[in-house]
Design a protein around this motif. Sequence first.
Motif, PDB file in Angstrom:
ATOM      1  N   GLU A  16       2.107   4.781   1.158  1.00  0.00           N
ATOM      2  CA  GLU A  16       2.156   5.490   2.444  1.00  0.00           C
ATOM      3  C   GLU A  16       1.323   6.775   2.340  1.00  0.00           C
ATOM      4  O   GLU A  16       1.360   7.465   1.321  1.00  0.00           O
ATOM      5  CB  GLU A  16       3.627   5.788   2.753  1.00  0.00           C
ATOM      6  CG  GLU A  16       3.878   6.381   4.120  1.00  0.00           C
ATOM      7  CD  GLU A  16       3.808   7.891   4.099  1.00  0.00           C
ATOM      8  OE1 GLU A  16       4.172   8.508   3.062  1.00  0.00           O
ATOM      9  OE2 GLU A  16       3.363   8.461   5.116  1.00  0.00           O
ATOM     10  N   PRO A  17       0.533   7.105   3.377  1.00  0.00           N
ATOM     11  CA  PRO A  17      -0.395   8.240   3.278  1.00  0.00           C
ATOM     12  C   PRO A  17       0.256   9.558   2.872  1.00  0.00           C
ATOM     13  O   PRO A  17      -0.316  10.327   2.093  1.00  0.00           O
ATOM     14  CB  PRO A  17      -1.001   8.329   4.676  1.00  0.00           C
ATOM     15  CG  PRO A  17      -0.927   6.930   5.198  1.00  0.00           C
ATOM     16  CD  PRO A  17       0.347   6.363   4.657  1.00  0.00           C
ATOM     17  N   GLY A  18       1.449   9.844   3.377  1.00  0.00           N
ATOM     18  CA  GLY A  18       2.107  11.098   3.029  1.00  0.00           C
ATOM     19  C   GLY A  18       2.475  11.159   1.560  1.00  0.00           C
ATOM     20  O   GLY A  18       2.309  12.205   0.906  1.00  0.00           O
ATOM     21  N   PRO A  24       0.826  -1.210   0.000  1.00  0.00           N
ATOM     22  CA  PRO A  24       0.000   0.000   0.000  1.00  0.00           C
ATOM     23  C   PRO A  24       0.860   1.259   0.000  1.00  0.00           C
ATOM     24  O   PRO A  24       1.964   1.280   0.546  1.00  0.00           O
ATOM     25  CB  PRO A  24      -0.797  -0.113   1.313  1.00  0.00           C
ATOM     26  CG  PRO A  24      -0.770  -1.569   1.656  1.00  0.00           C
ATOM     27  CD  PRO A  24       0.558  -2.078   1.174  1.00  0.00           C
ATOM     28  N   LEU A  84       0.988   9.458  -0.847  1.00  0.00           N
ATOM     29  CA  LEU A  84      -0.270   9.551  -1.583  1.00  0.00           C
ATOM     30  C   LEU A  84      -0.768  10.989  -1.621  1.00  0.00           C
ATOM     31  O   LEU A  84      -1.158  11.501  -2.688  1.00  0.00           O
ATOM     32  CB  LEU A  84      -1.321   8.646  -0.955  1.00  0.00           C
ATOM     33  CG  LEU A  84      -2.736   8.759  -1.533  1.00  0.00           C
ATOM     34  CD1 LEU A  84      -2.753   8.444  -3.021  1.00  0.00           C
ATOM     35  CD2 LEU A  84      -3.704   7.859  -0.759  1.00  0.00           C
ATOM     36  N   ALA A  85      -0.750  11.663  -0.487  1.00  0.00           N
ATOM     37  CA  ALA A  85      -1.227  13.042  -0.428  1.00  0.00           C
ATOM     38  C   ALA A  85      -0.397  13.939  -1.340  1.00  0.00           C
ATOM     39  O   ALA A  85      -0.928  14.797  -2.061  1.00  0.00           O
ATOM     40  CB  ALA A  85      -1.180  13.550   1.006  1.00  0.00           C
ATOM     41  N   SER A  93      -8.035  14.351  -6.000  1.00  0.00           N
ATOM     42  CA  SER A  93      -8.440  14.074  -4.627  1.00  0.00           C
ATOM     43  C   SER A  93      -8.723  12.579  -4.506  1.00  0.00           C
ATOM     44  O   SER A  93      -8.848  11.867  -5.523  1.00  0.00           O
ATOM     45  CB  SER A  93      -9.685  14.875  -4.245  1.00  0.00           C
ATOM     46  OG  SER A  93     -10.818  14.375  -4.934  1.00  0.00           O
ATOM     47  N   GLU A  94      -8.849  12.110  -3.290  1.00  0.00           N
ATOM     48  CA  GLU A  94      -9.103  10.676  -3.088  1.00  0.00           C
ATOM     49  C   GLU A  94     -10.439  10.253  -3.690  1.00  0.00           C
ATOM     50  O   GLU A  94     -10.616   9.084  -4.049  1.00  0.00           O
ATOM     51  CB  GLU A  94      -9.037  10.321  -1.593  1.00  0.00           C
ATOM     52  CG  GLU A  94      -7.629  10.446  -1.029  1.00  0.00           C
ATOM     53  CD  GLU A  94      -7.438   9.701   0.284  1.00  0.00           C
ATOM     54  OE1 GLU A  94      -8.021   8.600   0.432  1.00  0.00           O
ATOM     55  OE2 GLU A  94      -6.731  10.223   1.164  1.00  0.00           O
TER      56      GLU A  94
END
Length: 278
Positions: free
Chosen positions: A125-127, A123, A129-130, A139-140
Motif C-alpha cells: 500500500e502506498p502509505g 502490492p 511504502l512511503a 527513495s523509490e
Amino acid sequence: MNSVLKIAAFSDGNIGGNPAGVWIAEQHPSAAEMQRIAADLGFSETVFAMPQGAAWRVRYFSPENEVPFCGHATIALGAALALQQGNGVFPLVLNAAQISVEGRREGDLISAALQSPPTRSAPAEPGLLAAALALFGLSETDLDERLPPGLAHGGADHLVLALKSRAQLAAMHYELDAGRALMRAAGLTTILLAYAETPQRFHTRNAFAGGGVLEDPATGAATAAFAGYLRDLAWPHGGAIDIVQGEDMGMRSLLRAEISPAAGSSIRVSGHARVMAA
C-alpha cells in the motif's frame, strides 16, 4: 529435555547462522514463563516444543512477544529433534498452521528443511511504502523496478523492498523504536531488503524491530514468504533460490528455498545448523 539448547540455524558450515533457543519438554511452560525465557536468552526467537500425539505442538517467542511462525527457530528445532529422536520428518502444530520439519545428522553435519505454511503476496500500500522508505532513508529511485514493493506472507507478514545495488543493502540503517512502531502498526513481522545478484541468488537483510531485534542474520519465514512472492511475480527462479544473509553483520548465513509451481503452495526452506556452546 528441560533446558534451552542454543542452535545457530542456516550456518555456513561451522560459522555464522542465526542463533535460536530450543526448549523441548513434555509440557509447555506458561505463556508468561515462555516469554520470560525468551527475553532472558535474548535471541531473536526461542521455540518451545512438546509432543502432541504423533506431532509436536510448537510456539515461538521473541524477546518482546509471541510470533506466529519463525523459520530459523524451526530449522533449529529440526536439528534438535534429529539429535534427540534420530533422523526423520517431524509434523509441527503451530498456533494457526500445521507444517513439518525434516532433521538429519550425518557425521558432524546437521541439516534441516522446513515446509512453510501457504504463501500469498500483494502490492504494498502506498502509505506503508512511503513510511518504510522514510524509515530506511531510501527513495523509490533506489528500488529495483523488476521487483515491486510487496507484502509477502508465508506464515507471517513481511514487507519486501528490493534494492538496485549491493552497496545500498550494506548501508541499511534505521532507528529501532521507529521501526518497532511502524512494524507493529502495520502488522509486519519483518521488513526484508533484498538485492538480486542473479535471478536465482539473492542477498537479503531483515529488520525485526517488531520483536525488539534490530536485524536477524537469517530469516527462514521471510525467505519462504519472499520465494512465494517471486513465484507470484513469475520471476525466473528456476524452481529454487539461494539466499546469503547476515554477511553485513559478520554472521554469514546460507538459505535455500525450493519453489513448486503451484500458486500459494508451501515453500521448502533448508540449511545447515550448528550446536552452540551452552
